[in-house]
Write an enzyme that holds these catalytic residues in place. Structure first.
Site, PDB file in Angstrom:
ATOM      1  N   HIS A   1      49.722  90.775  37.442  1.00 28.77           N
ATOM      2  CA  HIS A   1      49.829  92.118  36.852  1.00 28.77           C
ATOM      3  C   HIS A   1      49.972  93.119  37.996  1.00 28.77           C
ATOM      4  CE1 HIS A   1      48.928  91.492  32.490  1.00 28.77           C
ATOM      5  NE2 HIS A   1      48.673  90.295  32.979  1.00 28.77           N
TER       6      HIS A   1
ATOM      7  N   HIS B   1      50.865  84.293  37.708  1.00 29.38           N
ATOM      8  CA  HIS B   1      50.939  85.339  36.676  1.00 29.38           C
ATOM      9  C   HIS B   1      50.281  86.598  37.242  1.00 29.38           C
ATOM     10  CE1 HIS B   1      50.249  86.381  32.210  1.00 29.38           C
ATOM     11  NE2 HIS B   1      49.462  87.240  32.817  1.00 29.38           N
TER      12      HIS B   1
ATOM     13  N   ARG C   1      54.278  88.572  24.048  1.00 30.00           N
ATOM     14  CA  ARG C   1      52.859  88.257  23.809  1.00 30.00           C
ATOM     15  C   ARG C   1      51.945  89.123  24.691  1.00 30.00           C
ATOM     16  NH1 ARG C   1      48.291  87.011  26.313  1.00 30.00           N
ATOM     17  NH2 ARG C   1      49.367  85.526  27.671  1.00 30.00           N
ATOM     18  N   ASP C   2      51.921  88.862  25.984  1.00 24.79           N
ATOM     19  CA  ASP C   2      51.026  89.620  26.868  1.00 24.79           C
ATOM     20  C   ASP C   2      51.404  91.105  26.813  1.00 24.79           C
ATOM     21  OD1 ASP C   2      48.980  89.993  28.676  1.00 24.79           O
ATOM     22  OD2 ASP C   2      49.832  88.774  30.266  1.00 24.79           O
TER      23      ASP C   2
ATOM     24  N   ASN D   1      52.216  93.110  33.133  1.00 19.27           N
ATOM     25  CA  ASN D   1      52.691  92.081  34.058  1.00 19.27           C
ATOM     26  C   ASN D   1      53.720  92.695  34.991  1.00 19.27           C
ATOM     27  OD1 ASN D   1      52.405  90.161  31.358  1.00 19.27           O
ATOM     28  ND2 ASN D   1      51.960  89.122  33.272  1.00 19.27           N
TER      29      ASN D   1
ATOM     30  N   CYS E   1      45.994  93.181  29.243  1.00 23.20           N
ATOM     31  CA  CYS E   1      45.116  92.462  28.318  1.00 23.20           C
ATOM     32  C   CYS E   1      44.148  93.474  27.720  1.00 23.20           C
ATOM     33  CB  CYS E   1      44.332  91.376  29.042  1.00 23.20           C
ATOM     34  SG  CYS E   1      43.089  90.606  27.998  1.00 23.20           S
TER      35      CYS E   1
HETATM   36  N1  COA Z   1      43.389  82.312  13.923  1.00 30.10           N
HETATM   37  C1  COA Z   1      43.007  83.013  12.842  1.00 30.10           C
HETATM   38  N2  COA Z   1      41.738  83.225  12.501  1.00 30.10           N
HETATM   39  C2  COA Z   1      40.789  82.690  13.305  1.00 30.10           C
HETATM   40  C3  COA Z   1      41.114  81.941  14.437  1.00 30.10           C
HETATM   41  C4  COA Z   1      42.483  81.768  14.743  1.00 30.10           C
HETATM   42  N3  COA Z   1      42.863  81.077  15.826  1.00 30.10           N
HETATM   43  N4  COA Z   1      39.979  81.547  15.030  1.00 30.10           N
HETATM   44  C5  COA Z   1      38.970  82.012  14.272  1.00 30.10           C
HETATM   45  N5  COA Z   1      39.454  82.704  13.235  1.00 30.10           N
HETATM   46  C6  COA Z   1      38.698  83.396  12.179  1.00 30.10           C
HETATM   47  C7  COA Z   1      37.678  82.485  11.543  1.00 30.10           C
HETATM   48  O1  COA Z   1      38.257  81.757  10.501  1.00 30.10           O
HETATM   49  C8  COA Z   1      36.655  83.486  11.049  1.00 30.10           C
HETATM   50  O2  COA Z   1      37.149  84.108   9.903  1.00 30.10           O
HETATM   51  P1  COA Z   1      36.188  84.578   8.703  1.00 30.10           P
HETATM   52  O3  COA Z   1      35.321  85.639   9.294  1.00 30.10           O
HETATM   53  O4  COA Z   1      37.144  85.104   7.695  1.00 30.10           O
HETATM   54  O5  COA Z   1      35.459  83.348   8.319  1.00 30.10           O
HETATM   55  C9  COA Z   1      36.662  84.530  12.152  1.00 30.10           C
HETATM   56  O6  COA Z   1      37.938  84.415  12.781  1.00 30.10           O
HETATM   57  C10 COA Z   1      35.559  84.298  13.160  1.00 30.10           C
HETATM   58  O7  COA Z   1      35.639  82.968  13.654  1.00 30.10           O
HETATM   59  P2  COA Z   1      34.762  82.403  14.850  1.00 30.10           P
HETATM   60  O8  COA Z   1      35.092  80.968  15.014  1.00 30.10           O
HETATM   61  O9  COA Z   1      33.337  82.810  14.671  1.00 30.10           O
HETATM   62  O10 COA Z   1      35.411  83.126  16.078  1.00 30.10           O
HETATM   63  P3  COA Z   1      34.906  84.374  16.914  1.00 30.10           P
HETATM   64  O11 COA Z   1      34.734  85.578  16.070  1.00 30.10           O
HETATM   65  O12 COA Z   1      33.802  83.943  17.810  1.00 30.10           O
HETATM   66  O13 COA Z   1      36.231  84.597  17.820  1.00 30.10           O
HETATM   67  C11 COA Z   1      38.140  83.720  18.940  1.00 30.10           C
HETATM   68  C12 COA Z   1      36.649  83.621  18.725  1.00 30.10           C
HETATM   69  C13 COA Z   1      38.465  82.879  20.139  1.00 30.10           C
HETATM   70  C14 COA Z   1      38.853  83.198  17.706  1.00 30.10           C
HETATM   71  C15 COA Z   1      38.537  85.210  19.163  1.00 30.10           C
HETATM   72  O14 COA Z   1      37.686  85.785  20.106  1.00 30.10           O
HETATM   73  C16 COA Z   1      39.956  85.384  19.615  1.00 30.10           C
HETATM   74  O15 COA Z   1      40.894  85.087  18.890  1.00 30.10           O
HETATM   75  N6  COA Z   1      40.168  85.879  20.833  1.00 30.10           N
HETATM   76  C17 COA Z   1      41.490  86.054  21.382  1.00 30.10           C
HETATM   77  C18 COA Z   1      41.519  87.200  22.309  1.00 30.10           C
HETATM   78  C19 COA Z   1      42.896  87.337  22.938  1.00 30.10           C
HETATM   79  O16 COA Z   1      43.898  86.923  22.426  1.00 30.10           O
HETATM   80  N7  COA Z   1      42.916  87.982  24.108  1.00 30.10           N
HETATM   81  C20 COA Z   1      44.131  88.210  24.766  1.00 30.10           C
HETATM   82  C21 COA Z   1      44.550  87.082  25.623  1.00 30.10           C
HETATM   83  S1  COA Z   1      44.297  87.540  27.330  1.00 30.10           S
HETATM   84 ZN    ZN Z   2      48.423  88.637  31.680  1.00 29.94          ZN
END
Ligand code: COA
Ligand code: ZN
Length: 306
Positions: free
Chosen positions: A209, A207, A15-16, A249, A240
């Protein structure tokens, strides 16, 4: 000073690690990588994340990966979820362990998940409540706990407040992350006693890095406080994508080498982890940063020519 006799390693590579690779990795290769890791004695392998596929295209195949990996007996495969939608997708795929993630830096949280820290806590309150209702194990990450990539100030008190809130909402475990690899042991010495004031020691994982080469010294500093859970990534893969300049990591091989040579048990077979790392190095097409991995590779190369 007494170090723990046994330590649990929480594997981050799938994942990470993989979320930071630019080239999209084939689902078959992800499944094979996780299956290799399942043979090593690791008991916790974070398999993938059910985040928005626009945010992390690399892990858009989360449901397929989760469905296809061999679920080895005694091994848990938590998955990252950012909201209820992610939780529902993870449950539909069959996941029984999840991780939610917030951060000590307000700016990082905004860029990573588009929310304020308080908004993220509100969302996770519902996610963790659903997990508790469903008998699902839940972990809470606190990223950028020792420094933000965007220059905003992060203090131990801010991390402790988040830790207490995540525990109060029902998380089974916390993972305190040095997402951008800036921490030094003095910061570990300052933070851990503060956390242990309200959080049971067995619920705390660290955790680190290795961006500036301090990860292993930080592991050792945390061990001296009795912390016995560490996140690491086979080969040192990772970073990330929302933290500029972040690298992987600490390598699982490096942590295993340190622990085993110090007489601390992990139940993990270093040679088998190396096998998984070798496989993924061939897939991603670049070298891996774990020093212990590199040393084993170099020793083999020397043996082959002599
Ligand atoms: N899985 C799949 N699709 C998702 C989802 C999820 N968990 N959460 C939201 N979506 C989709 C929505 O359905 C929407 O789709 P559409 O445009 O087709 O309607 C779109 O994403 C936007 O949704 P919204 O609720 O407005 O979210 P956002 O654009 O503000 O994004 C997060 C918020 C949290 C979902 C997004 O920023 C994210 O997934 N971030 C993760 C980042 C990450 O993993 N970083 C690494 C870890 S360190
Ligand atoms: Zn990390």
């Amino acid at each position: 000073m007494s170090l723990p006799k046994a330590v649990t390693i929480f594997e981050m590579g799938p994942r990470d690690g993989l979320q930071n690779e630019c080239e999209i990795i084939a689902t078959d290769d992800k499944v094979r990588y996780i299956d290799l890791l399942s043979e090593t004695g690791l008991r916790w392998i974070e398999a993938t994340s059910f985040v928005s596929p626009q945010a992390i295209p690399q892990l858009a195949d989360a449901a397929e990966v989760y469905a296809r990996i061999r679920k080895a007996p005694g091994v848990r495969y938590p998955v990252l979820v950012p909201n209820m939608k992610g939780y529902e997708r993870a449950r539909a795929a069959g996941a029984d362990a999840i991780a939610v993630f917030t951060a000590a830096s307000e700016e990082f949280t905004r860029r990573n998940i588009g929310m304020t820290i308080d908004q993220s806590l509100e969302i996770f309150r519902d996610v963790v409540a659903a997990a508790k209702r469903d008998g699902v194990w839940a972990r809470g990450y606190i990223s950028t706990a020792f420094g933000s990539p965007f220059g905003d100030v992060v203090t131990p008190a801010m991390v402790a407040r988040l830790a207490f809130e995540l525990m109060e909402m029902g998380c089974d475990e916390l993972s305190i992350g040095d997402t951008i690899g800036v921490a030094v042991p003095g910061q570990i010495d300052e933070l851990i006693p503060l956390l242990l004031w309200r959080v049971p020691i067995e619920s705390v994982a660290m955790h680190f890095h290795d961006t500036r080469g301090t990860a292993l010294t930080n592991v050792y500093a945390a061990l001296r406080h009795g912390i016995a859970k560490f996140d690491s990534s086979a080969g040192g893969l990772g970073g990330c994508p929302y933290a500029p300049g972040a690298t992987g990591n600490v390598g699982t091989e490096d942590v295993l080498y340190l622990l085993h040579q110090s007489g601390i048990e992990t139940g993990v077979d270093l040679a088998k982890v190396r096998r998984a790392s070798r496989f993924i190095a061939g897939v991603v097409g670049h070298g891996l940063t774990s020093k212990a991995f590199q040393a084993m590779e170099a020793a083999d190369a020397r043996a082959a020519v002599s």
